[in-house]
Write a protein that holds these residues in place. Sequence first.
Motif, PDB file in Angstrom:
ATOM      1  N   ASP A 158     -50.024-113.424 -52.314  1.00 15.82           N
ATOM      2  CA  ASP A 158     -49.611-112.212 -53.028  1.00 15.82           C
ATOM      3  C   ASP A 158     -48.987-111.194 -52.080  1.00 15.82           C
ATOM      4  O   ASP A 158     -48.010-110.512 -52.431  1.00 15.82           O
ATOM      5  CB  ASP A 158     -50.792-111.597 -53.771  1.00 15.82           C
ATOM      6  CG  ASP A 158     -51.938-111.223 -52.833  1.00 15.82           C
ATOM      7  OD1 ASP A 158     -52.101-111.892 -51.795  1.00 15.82           O
ATOM      8  OD2 ASP A 158     -52.665-110.255 -53.143  1.00 15.82           O
ATOM      9  N   ILE A 159     -49.517-111.113 -50.862  1.00 12.20           N
ATOM     10  CA  ILE A 159     -48.944-110.207 -49.867  1.00 12.20           C
ATOM     11  C   ILE A 159     -47.585-110.717 -49.415  1.00 12.20           C
ATOM     12  O   ILE A 159     -46.633-109.946 -49.252  1.00 12.20           O
ATOM     13  CB  ILE A 159     -49.886-110.061 -48.663  1.00 12.20           C
ATOM     14  CG1 ILE A 159     -51.239-109.509 -49.100  1.00 12.20           C
ATOM     15  CG2 ILE A 159     -49.248-109.192 -47.594  1.00 12.20           C
ATOM     16  CD1 ILE A 159     -51.194-108.095 -49.637  1.00 12.20           C
ATOM     17  N   ARG A 160     -47.484-112.026 -49.197  1.00 14.93           N
ATOM     18  CA  ARG A 160     -46.206-112.610 -48.764  1.00 14.93           C
ATOM     19  C   ARG A 160     -45.113-112.320 -49.779  1.00 14.93           C
ATOM     20  O   ARG A 160     -43.979-111.990 -49.403  1.00 14.93           O
ATOM     21  CB  ARG A 160     -46.360-114.122 -48.573  1.00 14.93           C
ATOM     22  CG  ARG A 160     -45.136-114.784 -47.923  1.00 14.93           C
ATOM     23  CD  ARG A 160     -45.168-116.281 -48.085  1.00 14.93           C
ATOM     24  NE  ARG A 160     -45.022-116.658 -49.481  1.00 14.93           N
ATOM     25  CZ  ARG A 160     -43.863-116.672 -50.124  1.00 14.93           C
ATOM     26  NH1 ARG A 160     -42.738-116.325 -49.521  1.00 14.93           N
ATOM     27  NH2 ARG A 160     -43.813-117.015 -51.396  1.00 14.93           N
ATOM     28  N   ARG A 161     -45.434-112.410 -51.077  1.00 11.99           N
ATOM     29  CA  ARG A 161     -44.421-112.144 -52.108  1.00 11.99           C
ATOM     30  C   ARG A 161     -43.956-110.695 -52.045  1.00 11.99           C
ATOM     31  O   ARG A 161     -42.764-110.407 -52.205  1.00 11.99           O
ATOM     32  CB  ARG A 161     -44.991-112.467 -53.489  1.00 11.99           C
ATOM     33  CG  ARG A 161     -45.066-113.952 -53.807  1.00 11.99           C
ATOM     34  CD  ARG A 161     -45.226-114.184 -55.300  1.00 11.99           C
ATOM     35  NE  ARG A 161     -46.451-113.563 -55.805  1.00 11.99           N
ATOM     36  CZ  ARG A 161     -47.609-114.189 -55.914  1.00 11.99           C
ATOM     37  NH1 ARG A 161     -47.710-115.448 -55.540  1.00 11.99           N
ATOM     38  NH2 ARG A 161     -48.665-113.559 -56.398  1.00 11.99           N
ATOM     39  N   GLN A 162     -44.876-109.770 -51.815  1.00 11.58           N
ATOM     40  CA  GLN A 162     -44.486-108.362 -51.736  1.00 11.58           C
ATOM     41  C   GLN A 162     -43.586-108.094 -50.541  1.00 11.58           C
ATOM     42  O   GLN A 162     -42.627-107.317 -50.629  1.00 11.58           O
ATOM     43  CB  GLN A 162     -45.740-107.481 -51.646  1.00 11.58           C
ATOM     44  CG  GLN A 162     -46.578-107.437 -52.901  1.00 11.58           C
ATOM     45  CD  GLN A 162     -47.702-106.430 -52.773  1.00 11.58           C
ATOM     46  OE1 GLN A 162     -47.461-105.234 -52.602  1.00 11.58           O
ATOM     47  NE2 GLN A 162     -48.939-106.904 -52.842  1.00 11.58           N
ATOM     48  N   VAL A 163     -43.894-108.732 -49.418  1.00 12.96           N
ATOM     49  CA  VAL A 163     -43.138-108.473 -48.185  1.00 12.96           C
ATOM     50  C   VAL A 163     -41.775-109.133 -48.213  1.00 12.96           C
ATOM     51  O   VAL A 163     -40.783-108.550 -47.741  1.00 12.96           O
ATOM     52  CB  VAL A 163     -43.948-108.964 -46.960  1.00 12.96           C
ATOM     53  CG1 VAL A 163     -43.106-108.896 -45.685  1.00 12.96           C
ATOM     54  CG2 VAL A 163     -45.212-108.133 -46.802  1.00 12.96           C
ATOM     55  N   ARG A 165     -40.017-110.539 -50.983  1.00 12.02           N
ATOM     56  CA  ARG A 165     -39.203-110.637 -52.190  1.00 12.02           C
ATOM     57  C   ARG A 165     -37.885-109.886 -52.029  1.00 12.02           C
ATOM     58  O   ARG A 165     -37.800-108.889 -51.304  1.00 12.02           O
ATOM     59  CB  ARG A 165     -39.963-110.106 -53.402  1.00 12.02           C
ATOM     60  CG  ARG A 165     -40.092-108.600 -53.473  1.00 12.02           C
ATOM     61  CD  ARG A 165     -40.758-108.170 -54.765  1.00 12.02           C
ATOM     62  NE  ARG A 165     -40.901-106.727 -54.848  1.00 12.02           N
ATOM     63  CZ  ARG A 165     -39.919-105.916 -55.239  1.00 12.02           C
ATOM     64  NH1 ARG A 165     -38.734-106.417 -55.569  1.00 12.02           N
ATOM     65  NH2 ARG A 165     -40.118-104.616 -55.293  1.00 12.02           N
ATOM     66  N   ARG A 167     -34.976-107.423 -52.795  1.00 13.57           N
ATOM     67  CA  ARG A 167     -34.877-106.103 -53.410  1.00 13.57           C
ATOM     68  C   ARG A 167     -33.413-105.782 -53.666  1.00 13.57           C
ATOM     69  O   ARG A 167     -32.625-105.723 -52.738  1.00 13.57           O
ATOM     70  CB  ARG A 167     -35.521-105.057 -52.495  1.00 13.57           C
ATOM     71  CG  ARG A 167     -37.025-105.200 -52.403  1.00 13.57           C
ATOM     72  CD  ARG A 167     -37.612-104.405 -51.248  1.00 13.57           C
ATOM     73  NE  ARG A 167     -39.062-104.468 -51.249  1.00 13.57           N
ATOM     74  CZ  ARG A 167     -39.755-105.500 -50.771  1.00 13.57           C
ATOM     75  NH1 ARG A 167     -39.116-106.535 -50.229  1.00 13.57           N
ATOM     76  NH2 ARG A 167     -41.070-105.512 -50.831  1.00 13.57           N
ATOM     77  N   ASP A 173     -37.992 -99.582 -56.797  1.00 13.46           N
ATOM     78  CA  ASP A 173     -38.680 -99.581 -55.503  1.00 13.46           C
ATOM     79  C   ASP A 173     -37.830-100.194 -54.397  1.00 13.46           C
ATOM     80  O   ASP A 173     -38.357-100.621 -53.370  1.00 13.46           O
ATOM     81  CB  ASP A 173     -40.008-100.331 -55.609  1.00 13.46           C
ATOM     82  CG  ASP A 173     -39.807-101.795 -55.986  1.00 13.46           C
ATOM     83  OD1 ASP A 173     -38.673-102.166 -56.373  1.00 13.46           O
ATOM     84  OD2 ASP A 173     -40.782-102.570 -55.883  1.00 13.46           O
ATOM     85  N   PRO A 178     -42.513-101.996 -48.222  1.00 20.19           N
ATOM     86  CA  PRO A 178     -43.772-102.603 -48.677  1.00 20.19           C
ATOM     87  C   PRO A 178     -44.943-102.286 -47.760  1.00 20.19           C
ATOM     88  O   PRO A 178     -46.096-102.283 -48.200  1.00 20.19           O
ATOM     89  CB  PRO A 178     -43.458-104.103 -48.707  1.00 20.19           C
ATOM     90  CG  PRO A 178     -42.253-104.271 -47.833  1.00 20.19           C
ATOM     91  CD  PRO A 178     -41.483-103.008 -47.968  1.00 20.19           C
ATOM     92  N   ASP A 181     -47.796 -99.580 -48.432  1.00 25.11           N
ATOM     93  CA  ASP A 181     -49.036 -99.913 -49.119  1.00 25.11           C
ATOM     94  C   ASP A 181     -50.088-100.271 -48.070  1.00 25.11           C
ATOM     95  O   ASP A 181     -49.919-101.229 -47.309  1.00 25.11           O
ATOM     96  CB  ASP A 181     -48.799-101.097 -50.058  1.00 25.11           C
ATOM     97  CG  ASP A 181     -50.025-101.456 -50.877  1.00 25.11           C
ATOM     98  OD1 ASP A 181     -51.155-101.246 -50.405  1.00 25.11           O
ATOM     99  OD2 ASP A 181     -49.859-101.982 -52.000  1.00 25.11           O
ATOM    100  N   VAL A 184     -51.132-103.978 -47.945  1.00 22.79           N
ATOM    101  CA  VAL A 184     -50.105-104.843 -47.372  1.00 22.79           C
ATOM    102  C   VAL A 184     -50.045-104.641 -45.864  1.00 22.79           C
ATOM    103  O   VAL A 184     -49.978-105.604 -45.089  1.00 22.79           O
ATOM    104  CB  VAL A 184     -48.726-104.559 -48.003  1.00 22.79           C
ATOM    105  CG1 VAL A 184     -47.628-105.348 -47.292  1.00 22.79           C
ATOM    106  CG2 VAL A 184     -48.744-104.891 -49.488  1.00 22.79           C
TER     107      VAL A 184
END
Length: 212
Positions: A158-163, A165, A167, A173, A178, A181, A184
Amino acid sequence: MFKCKAAVAALLPLAIVGCSSDGQLTATGITVTRSACPAVGIPASTGDITLFNPENSRDASAIDVVAHITNVRSTCDESGENIVSTVNFEIRGQRRDASGAREVVLPYFAVVVQGGTNVVSKSVSRVGLRFEDGQLRATATGTATGSVLRSAATLPEDIRRQVTRERKPGDPDAAVDPLADPTVREAVRRASFEVLVGFQLTEAQLAYNATR
């Protein structure tokens, strides 16, 4: 515990080889890629060493040999359960008196640091600077290896996807880092490693380097 001269982590203000993340522009926006390979650097005040004769003197006229670490570079093998970084570097030295052949043996360390502060492992090796008769300068090569568990250097999904993904411009956003957060940021910190090399200095040598 350590401070370096180049800004990858709070720990590293010098030359860093091998970044843990980078940004890439694409046709549709910005993506971030991340490698599990550790960054490589030299902690501040440990990249130089000065030997005095007599040993307890700190007069400029008593400087016997000076040496510094340069051309730090690394290769990384991510193929196994352990991520192995091999660090190669040069040690360049100069002596005061060129008469006679002489070898000066210098100790150096390699540490693996997690999250900027936690020392995972440390090794100490030695390298010899060989001065030929009539020669003021000498060069030697050093090498070190650091090993990191892949599982420790891998971000939770889940962290990897936020970092990582993509944009796109116009996304609400798109301009938000990221790492703003705290969750994160802490996960990235825990999964970030450095391999640091430097001279194994005495307390007196460290104090001298810090005040130059």
